[in-house]
Write a protein that holds these residues in place. Structure first.
Motif, PDB file in Angstrom:
ATOM      1  N   VAL A   9       0.457  -1.249  -0.051  1.00  5.69           N
ATOM      2  CA  VAL A   9       0.201  -0.461  -0.057  1.00  5.69           C
ATOM      3  C   VAL A   9       0.814   1.234  -0.035  1.00  5.69           C
ATOM      4  O   VAL A   9       0.908   2.298  -0.472  1.00  5.69           O
ATOM      5  CB  VAL A   9      -1.293   0.139   1.595  1.00  5.69           C
ATOM      6  CG1 VAL A   9      -1.487   1.051   1.665  1.00  5.69           C
ATOM      7  CG2 VAL A   9      -2.016  -1.313   0.762  1.00  5.69           C
ATOM      8  N   ARG A  10       1.762   1.732   0.661  1.00  4.13           N
ATOM      9  CA  ARG A  10       2.809   2.211   0.730  1.00  4.13           C
ATOM     10  C   ARG A  10       3.676   2.842  -0.342  1.00  4.13           C
ATOM     11  O   ARG A  10       3.274   4.272  -1.056  1.00  4.13           O
ATOM     12  CB  ARG A  10       4.447   2.093   1.815  1.00  4.13           C
ATOM     13  CG  ARG A  10       4.588   3.003   2.063  1.00  4.13           C
ATOM     14  CD  ARG A  10       6.144   3.259   2.485  1.00  4.13           C
ATOM     15  NE  ARG A  10       5.638   2.712   4.685  1.00  4.13           N
ATOM     16  CZ  ARG A  10       5.765   1.808   4.895  1.00  4.13           C
ATOM     17  NH1 ARG A  10       6.165   0.551   4.430  1.00  4.13           N
ATOM     18  NH2 ARG A  10       5.747   1.433   5.887  1.00  4.13           N
ATOM     19  N   LEU A  16       0.640   6.951  -7.210  1.00  6.52           N
ATOM     20  CA  LEU A  16       0.866   7.336  -6.975  1.00  6.52           C
ATOM     21  C   LEU A  16       0.387   8.821  -6.988  1.00  6.52           C
ATOM     22  O   LEU A  16      -0.155   9.767  -7.346  1.00  6.52           O
ATOM     23  CB  LEU A  16      -0.448   6.863  -7.316  1.00  6.52           C
ATOM     24  CG  LEU A  16      -1.951   7.071  -7.831  1.00  6.52           C
ATOM     25  CD1 LEU A  16      -1.760   6.816  -9.239  1.00  6.52           C
ATOM     26  CD2 LEU A  16      -3.069   6.395  -6.627  1.00  6.52           C
ATOM     27  N   ALA A  17       1.659   9.520  -5.537  1.00  2.48           N
ATOM     28  CA  ALA A  17       0.404  10.466  -4.828  1.00  2.48           C
ATOM     29  C   ALA A  17       0.619  11.844  -6.059  1.00  2.48           C
ATOM     30  O   ALA A  17       0.030  12.664  -5.775  1.00  2.48           O
ATOM     31  CB  ALA A  17       1.772  11.480  -3.946  1.00  2.48           C
ATOM     32  N   LYS A  18       1.143  12.031  -7.277  1.00  7.27           N
ATOM     33  CA  LYS A  18       1.770  13.607  -8.084  1.00  7.27           C
ATOM     34  C   LYS A  18       1.006  13.709  -8.800  1.00  7.27           C
ATOM     35  O   LYS A  18       0.316  14.174  -8.921  1.00  7.27           O
ATOM     36  CB  LYS A  18       2.884  12.655  -9.018  1.00  7.27           C
ATOM     37  CG  LYS A  18       3.254  13.978 -10.308  1.00  7.27           C
ATOM     38  CD  LYS A  18       4.481  14.109 -10.670  1.00  7.27           C
ATOM     39  CE  LYS A  18       4.898  14.912 -11.570  1.00  7.27           C
ATOM     40  NZ  LYS A  18       5.682  14.705 -12.321  1.00  7.27           N
ATOM     41  N   ASN A  19      -0.211  12.236  -9.310  1.00  2.81           N
ATOM     42  CA  ASN A  19      -0.879  11.975 -10.090  1.00  2.81           C
ATOM     43  C   ASN A  19      -2.841  11.974  -9.410  1.00  2.81           C
ATOM     44  O   ASN A  19      -3.395  11.494 -10.401  1.00  2.81           O
ATOM     45  CB  ASN A  19      -0.881  11.370 -11.532  1.00  2.81           C
ATOM     46  CG  ASN A  19       0.077  12.147 -12.042  1.00  2.81           C
ATOM     47  OD1 ASN A  19       0.792  12.598 -11.976  1.00  2.81           O
ATOM     48  ND2 ASN A  19       0.778  10.775 -12.693  1.00  2.81           N
ATOM     49  N   ASN A  82       4.809  10.162   0.383  1.00  5.36           N
ATOM     50  CA  ASN A  82       4.663  11.708  -0.721  1.00  5.36           C
ATOM     51  C   ASN A  82       3.524  12.052  -0.987  1.00  5.36           C
ATOM     52  O   ASN A  82       3.584  12.720  -1.099  1.00  5.36           O
ATOM     53  CB  ASN A  82       5.051  10.480  -2.161  1.00  5.36           C
ATOM     54  CG  ASN A  82       6.329  10.057  -2.267  1.00  5.36           C
ATOM     55  OD1 ASN A  82       7.200  11.075  -2.185  1.00  5.36           O
ATOM     56  ND2 ASN A  82       7.067   9.476  -3.092  1.00  5.36           N
ATOM     57  N   MET A  83       2.497  10.797   0.051  1.00  4.06           N
ATOM     58  CA  MET A  83       1.497  11.920  -0.026  1.00  4.06           C
ATOM     59  C   MET A  83       1.066  12.881   0.877  1.00  4.06           C
ATOM     60  O   MET A  83       0.338  14.126   0.631  1.00  4.06           O
ATOM     61  CB  MET A  83       0.295  10.772   0.173  1.00  4.06           C
ATOM     62  CG  MET A  83       0.301   9.632  -0.735  1.00  4.06           C
ATOM     63  SD  MET A  83      -1.316  10.126  -2.197  1.00  4.06           S
ATOM     64  CE  MET A  83      -2.441   9.233  -1.660  1.00  4.06           C
ATOM     65  N   ALA A  84       2.433  12.526   2.369  1.00  4.00           N
ATOM     66  CA  ALA A  84       1.542  13.594   3.384  1.00  4.00           C
ATOM     67  C   ALA A  84       2.506  15.115   2.715  1.00  4.00           C
ATOM     68  O   ALA A  84       2.097  15.809   3.291  1.00  4.00           O
ATOM     69  CB  ALA A  84       2.452  12.742   4.059  1.00  4.00           C
ATOM     70  N   LYS A  85       3.145  14.833   2.273  1.00  2.00           N
ATOM     71  CA  LYS A  85       4.561  15.698   1.844  1.00  2.00           C
ATOM     72  C   LYS A  85       3.338  17.019   0.821  1.00  2.00           C
ATOM     73  O   LYS A  85       2.977  18.151   1.084  1.00  2.00           O
ATOM     74  CB  LYS A  85       5.175  15.480   0.864  1.00  2.00           C
ATOM     75  CG  LYS A  85       6.615  16.472   0.313  1.00  2.00           C
ATOM     76  CD  LYS A  85       7.418  15.556  -0.523  1.00  2.00           C
ATOM     77  CE  LYS A  85       8.001  15.464   0.109  1.00  2.00           C
ATOM     78  NZ  LYS A  85       9.415  15.073  -0.932  1.00  2.00           N
ATOM     79  N   ILE A  86       2.092  16.513  -0.288  1.00  2.00           N
ATOM     80  CA  ILE A  86       1.665  17.273  -0.792  1.00  2.00           C
ATOM     81  C   ILE A  86       0.574  17.677   0.102  1.00  2.00           C
ATOM     82  O   ILE A  86      -0.024  18.540  -0.310  1.00  2.00           O
ATOM     83  CB  ILE A  86       0.231  16.202  -1.948  1.00  2.00           C
ATOM     84  CG1 ILE A  86       2.307  15.834  -3.487  1.00  2.00           C
ATOM     85  CG2 ILE A  86      -0.360  17.084  -3.162  1.00  2.00           C
ATOM     86  CD1 ILE A  86       1.997  14.311  -3.939  1.00  2.00           C
TER      87      ILE A  86
END
Length: 222
Positions: A9-10, A16-19, A82-86
């Protein structure tokens, strides 16, 4: 060495985070469904002004932003850096932490509200995360989770589509209200209300919608 489900999942969400936002909420239909879901959650939790909220599996901050705008103090938790950064870039007033929903770094009875959206279906487990949410929620607080509904009539077609397109390497898990109710009863929680979402069709009863949103509380001590 085979990856654990959490590692899968991670990795999936890091990639996927960027898109992610465009992929999940880019179309008008997706946006409408997202707005509808947020409205349901807000109706279930009530007034959030000055309340402390934990957004478990915060992703890119969709709920964090929604509740910050309504006066809540929000901490977002996500397993994907990456998700948390966004999310941190999109929602500066909120705080974001990288971590696991079954082992959070928070104190007991820290939050008025815990929202955990589109998370437990990826983990294929419910008891351990719910125990952790129970630990960090205040006695009169509200826990909101969602589940993929096993009674949804179109579920077999959706599973087949996912397998063909190989979109979801994490294999979403479907369950039913009876299972979640039993788990909640065993650990001292109770389902207070639930709503259906995912299809904006009023003729479909809550029990047969793709996703069920549950409002959960601690059981009152005798």
């Amino acid at each position: 060495m085979k990856k654990t489900r959490r590692e899968t999942v991670r990795t999936f969400y890091d990639n996927l985070a960027k898109n992610y936002d465009q992929n999940r909420y880019g179309s008008s239909k997706q946006k409408k469904t997202d707005e509808y879901t947020k409205t349901i959650v807000l109706n279930l939790v009530g007034d959030v002004e000055h309340k402390t909220m934990l957004d478990c599996g915060c992703g890119t901050g969709r709920f964090a932003d929604f509740f910050v705008q309504r006066g809540a103090k929000v901490i977002g938790l996500d397993i994907s850096k990456n998700m948390a950064k966004i999310a941190k870039r999109k929602v500066p007033p909120a705080e974001f932490v990288i971590g696991d929903v079954v082992n959070t770094p928070f104190k007991e009875s820290q939050f008025d509200i815990v929202v955990c959206s589109q998370v437990l279906t990826h983990l294929h487990e419910y008891k351990k995360p719910l125990l952790e949410m129970k630990r960090v929620i205040k006695d009169n607080g509200t826990i909101i989770i969602d589940i993929r509904n096993i009674l949804w009539p179109l579920r077999p077609l959706q599973i087949l589509k996912q397998k063909i397109e190989r979109k979801n390497a994490y294999e979403p898990h479907y369950t039913h209200m009876g299972n979640i109710k039993k788990i909640c009863t065993d650990i001292g929680l109770e389902i207070e209300e639930f709503r259906g979402t995912g299809l904006l069709l009023k003729i479909i009863k809550y029990h047969f919608t793709p996703t069920l949103i549950l409002k959960i509380r601690k059981k009152h001590k005798q």
